[in-house]
Design a protein around this motif. Structure first.
Motif, PDB file in Angstrom:
ATOM      1  N   HIS A 147      -4.405  -5.121   5.479  1.00 28.59           N
ATOM      2  CA  HIS A 147      -2.703  -4.761   5.088  1.00 28.59           C
ATOM      3  C   HIS A 147      -3.155  -3.142   5.279  1.00 28.59           C
ATOM      4  CE1 HIS A 147      -1.436  -9.280   4.128  1.00 28.59           C
ATOM      5  NE2 HIS A 147      -2.536  -8.915   3.334  1.00 28.59           N
ATOM      6  N   PHE A 148      -1.826  -2.769   5.958  1.00 29.14           N
ATOM      7  CA  PHE A 148      -1.075  -2.113   5.884  1.00 29.14           C
ATOM      8  C   PHE A 148      -0.128  -1.394   6.060  1.00 29.14           C
ATOM      9  CE2 PHE A 148      -3.136   3.007   8.087  1.00 29.14           C
ATOM     10  CZ  PHE A 148      -1.996   3.327   6.835  1.00 29.14           C
ATOM     11  N   ASP A 149       0.947  -2.046   4.979  1.00 29.02           N
ATOM     12  CA  ASP A 149       2.066  -2.236   4.675  1.00 29.02           C
ATOM     13  C   ASP A 149       2.461  -1.219   4.015  1.00 29.02           C
ATOM     14  OD1 ASP A 149       2.035  -4.850   5.640  1.00 29.02           O
ATOM     15  OD2 ASP A 149       1.483  -5.552   3.411  1.00 29.02           O
ATOM     16  N   ARG A 150       4.091  -0.403   4.128  1.00 26.40           N
ATOM     17  CA  ARG A 150       4.968   0.517   4.035  1.00 26.40           C
ATOM     18  C   ARG A 150       6.217  -0.090   4.020  1.00 26.40           C
ATOM     19  NH1 ARG A 150       2.406   5.244   8.082  1.00 26.40           N
ATOM     20  NH2 ARG A 150       0.948   6.048   6.789  1.00 26.40           N
ATOM     21  N   TYR A 151       6.860   1.115   3.185  1.00 26.53           N
ATOM     22  CA  TYR A 151       8.465   0.314   3.052  1.00 26.53           C
ATOM     23  C   TYR A 151       9.359   1.774   3.355  1.00 26.53           C
ATOM     24  CZ  TYR A 151      13.134  -1.213   1.051  1.00 26.53           C
ATOM     25  OH  TYR A 151      14.276  -1.810   1.346  1.00 26.53           O
ATOM     26  N   LEU A 226       6.854  -2.256   7.755  1.00 22.22           N
ATOM     27  CA  LEU A 226       7.411  -1.772   7.315  1.00 22.22           C
ATOM     28  C   LEU A 226       8.554  -2.020   6.012  1.00 22.22           C
ATOM     29  CD1 LEU A 226       8.034   0.692  10.602  1.00 22.22           C
ATOM     30  CD2 LEU A 226       6.225   1.774   8.294  1.00 22.22           C
ATOM     31  N   LEU A 227       8.925  -3.198   6.099  1.00 22.04           N
ATOM     32  CA  LEU A 227      10.232  -3.132   5.709  1.00 22.04           C
ATOM     33  C   LEU A 227       8.832  -4.248   3.780  1.00 22.04           C
ATOM     34  CD1 LEU A 227      12.620  -4.586   7.143  1.00 22.04           C
ATOM     35  CD2 LEU A 227      12.175  -3.185   5.283  1.00 22.04           C
ATOM     36  N   VAL A 228       7.754  -3.368   3.044  1.00 21.58           N
ATOM     37  CA  VAL A 228       7.350  -4.487   2.207  1.00 21.58           C
ATOM     38  C   VAL A 228       6.985  -3.240   0.964  1.00 21.58           C
ATOM     39  CG1 VAL A 228       4.675  -4.758   1.158  1.00 21.58           C
ATOM     40  CG2 VAL A 228       5.085  -5.249   4.213  1.00 21.58           C
ATOM     41  N   LYS A 229       8.506  -3.697   0.572  1.00 21.25           N
ATOM     42  CA  LYS A 229       8.032  -3.211  -1.211  1.00 21.25           C
ATOM     43  C   LYS A 229       7.250  -3.346  -2.365  1.00 21.25           C
ATOM     44  CE  LYS A 229      11.676  -0.942  -3.062  1.00 21.25           C
ATOM     45  NZ  LYS A 229      12.281   0.929  -2.772  1.00 21.25           N
ATOM     46  N   ASP A 230       6.890  -4.315  -2.033  1.00 28.12           N
ATOM     47  CA  ASP A 230       5.622  -4.736  -3.308  1.00 28.12           C
ATOM     48  C   ASP A 230       4.713  -4.549  -2.828  1.00 28.12           C
ATOM     49  OD1 ASP A 230       4.335  -4.459  -5.452  1.00 28.12           O
ATOM     50  OD2 ASP A 230       5.512  -6.952  -6.163  1.00 28.12           O
ATOM     51  N   PRO A 231       3.417  -4.038  -1.827  1.00 24.29           N
ATOM     52  CA  PRO A 231       2.331  -4.218  -1.542  1.00 24.29           C
ATOM     53  C   PRO A 231       1.596  -5.279  -2.347  1.00 24.29           C
ATOM     54  CG  PRO A 231       2.499  -2.130  -1.317  1.00 24.29           C
ATOM     55  CD  PRO A 231       3.968  -2.703  -2.030  1.00 24.29           C
ATOM     56  N   GLY A 232       1.172  -6.065  -1.708  1.00 23.37           N
ATOM     57  CA  GLY A 232      -0.445  -6.672  -2.563  1.00 23.37           C
ATOM     58  C   GLY A 232      -1.426  -5.948  -2.339  1.00 23.37           C
ATOM     59  N   PRO A 233      -2.673  -7.240  -2.635  1.00 19.97           N
ATOM     60  CA  PRO A 233      -4.070  -5.804  -2.221  1.00 19.97           C
ATOM     61  C   PRO A 233      -4.242  -5.844  -0.494  1.00 19.97           C
ATOM     62  CG  PRO A 233      -4.543  -8.646  -3.056  1.00 19.97           C
ATOM     63  CD  PRO A 233      -2.744  -7.835  -2.637  1.00 19.97           C
TER      64      PRO A 233
END
Length: 338
Positions: A147-151, A226-233
Motif C-alpha cells: 500500500h502507498f496511502d495518504r490522507y 489519498l483518502l486513507v485516514k488510518d492506514p493499515g500495514p
C-alpha cells in the motif's frame, strides 16, 4: 567529478535529489533551472539559470537530472541525450511504453546513461521486505500486498498536479513506485488487472487505484489512495512457512524536507516501533517476533548512477523494468480495467 545540472526546484529537485548531489563527492552540482532564488547558504557554488537550454549548451555539464512536470520528461530527455548528456529522469519517465523504449534506444545509440529516479527501491521498508523474501524464511512466497496511502483531501496547490494529463494522477505518481518494486522482486507478471478511481471532491484526476499482478504462484495486490485516514500495514507477505507484516513508512523524504542531510547520523532510520512483525516455522520451531528495519538508502541510487556513467556498468534500475512498468501503468490508465 560528474558535473550536474538539475531542471526544476520543487520537491524532487530541491529536497529529494539536490542534497545527494551536494554531499556525494562524485558529483558537482553546477546549475539548477528554476525561477526561484537558490538559498545561498546551501547552494554555495551552484548557479540559478532560466532554461534547460543553458544546461544543453554548457559543455562542462555531464549529467542532467529532469525534475520538471511529467508532461515535459520525454521532450527534455530527448534534447538532453541529443546534446550528449547523461540523463536521470524523475518518475514516471514518460507516459507511453513506446516513448520509454525510444528514450532508452536513443541513450544506447548516444552511448549515454539514462536512469530513472525510482528512489523508493531504496526505502527502508522495501529493502527490509526484499531481504525477508530473499532470505527464504517465509518459504515459497504466495502473496504480496503493498500500500502507498495518504490522507490529502484538499487538492494540490500545484495546478499542474491536478490537471488531467497522461502522467498526472496517483497511478503514475505513487503507482510507479509500487509497480517498480513488484517488478524488482518478481520480474514480469503473466497478467495484470486494475482500476483507477476519483474520490476527492472536485478532483479531475485519479486519486486511488487497485492493481493486481499474477506471477504464477505469487499473487500481488497494490493499492493507493489519498483518502486513507488510518492506514493499515504497508506490506503484507505470506509464504508457505510464514508471514511478514510491516507498518510505518520510510522517513528519508521527511528527513530531507526537515533539513537533515544524507551524511548525518540517524538519516533514513525508522523508529523501532515500526519494525515489521514475523511469524514463521523453521526447523520445526514456531517463531514469532520483529524484524529490525534496515536504514533507508537513496544514496545507493546516486552511487550506482555514478558507477554507470564512469564504467559503463548497467544500472540496477534496468531499462526493461522501466518499460514494463510504463506498459502496466499505461494499460491500466487507458482501459481502466484490463
Amino acid at each position: 567529478m560528474i558535473n550536474v545540472g538539475i531542471v526544476g526546484f520543487g520537491l524532487s529537485g530541491r529536497y529529494l535529489q539536490a542534497p545527494f548531489f551536494l554531499t556525494n563527492p562524485q558529483y558537482n552540482l553546477v546549475k539548477i533551472v528554476t525561477s526561484r532564488e537558490l538559498p545561498p547558504h546551501i547552494f554555495v557554488d551552484t548557479l540559478r539559470v532560466d532554461s534547460i537550454d543553458d544546461l544543453l549548451a554548457d559543455k562542462s555539464i555531464d549529467l542532467i537530472s529532469i525534475c520538471s512536470p511529467g508532461s515535459t520528461h520525454f521532450d527534455y530527455a530527448v534534447r538532453a541525450l541529443e546534446a550528449g548528456k547523461h540523463v536521470m529522469v524523475e518518475k514516471p519517465v514518460t507516459a507511453r511504453p513506446a516513448e520509454a523504449e525510444t528514450l532508452f534506444e536513443l541513450a544506447r545509440k548516444k552511448g549515454k546513461v539514462l536512469n530513472v529516479f525510482q528512489n523508493r527501491r531504496y526505502d527502508s521498508d522495501f529493502q527490509t521486505v526484499k531481504k525477508v523474501i530473499e532470505s527464504g524464511i517465509l518459504g515459497e512466497i504466495l502473496s504480496y500486498e503493498a500500500h502507498f496511502d495518504r490522507y490529502k483531501p484538499v487538492l494540490n496547490a500545484k495546478a499542474w498536479k491536478e490537471a488531467p494529463d497522461a502522467t498526472t494522477g496517483i497511478l503514475y505518481d505513487l503507482g510507479a513506485h509500487l509497480v517498480d518494486q513488484a517488478i524488482c522482486l518478481f520480474g514480469k507478471p503473466a497478467c495484470i488487472s486494475g482500476e483507477t478511481f476519483t474520490q476527492r471532491a472536485n478532483s479531475a484526476i485519479d486519486d486511488a487505484f487497485q492493481l493486481y499482478m499474477d506471477f504464477g504462484k505469487v499473487k500481488v495486490t497494490l493499492k493507493s489512495g489519498l483518502l486513507v485516514k488510518d492506514p493499515g500495514p504497508k506490506y503484507v507477505v505470506h509464504g508457505t512457512l510464514g508471514s511478514y507484516t510491516k507498518c510505518g513508512m520510510d522517513v528519508q523524504e521527511d528527513h530531507l524536507v526537515s533539513g537533515l542531510y544524507p551524511v548525518q547520523p540517524g538519516f533514513g532510520q525508522e523508529p523501532a516501533s515500526d519494525n515489521g512483525r514475523i511469524r514463521t516455522l523453521t526447523h520445526g520451531l514456531e517463531i514469532q517476533g520483529t524484524v529490525e528495519t534496515l536504514p533507508g538508502n537513496w544514496a545507493r541510487l546516486f552511487d550506482d548512477l555514478a558507477e554507470a556513467i564512469r564504467s559503463g556498468k548497467e544500472p540496477e534500475i534496468q531499462p526493461w523494468q522501466i518499460v514494463e512498468q510504463i506498459r502496466i501503468l499505461d494499460a491500466v490508465k487507458s482501459a481502466g480495467k484490463i
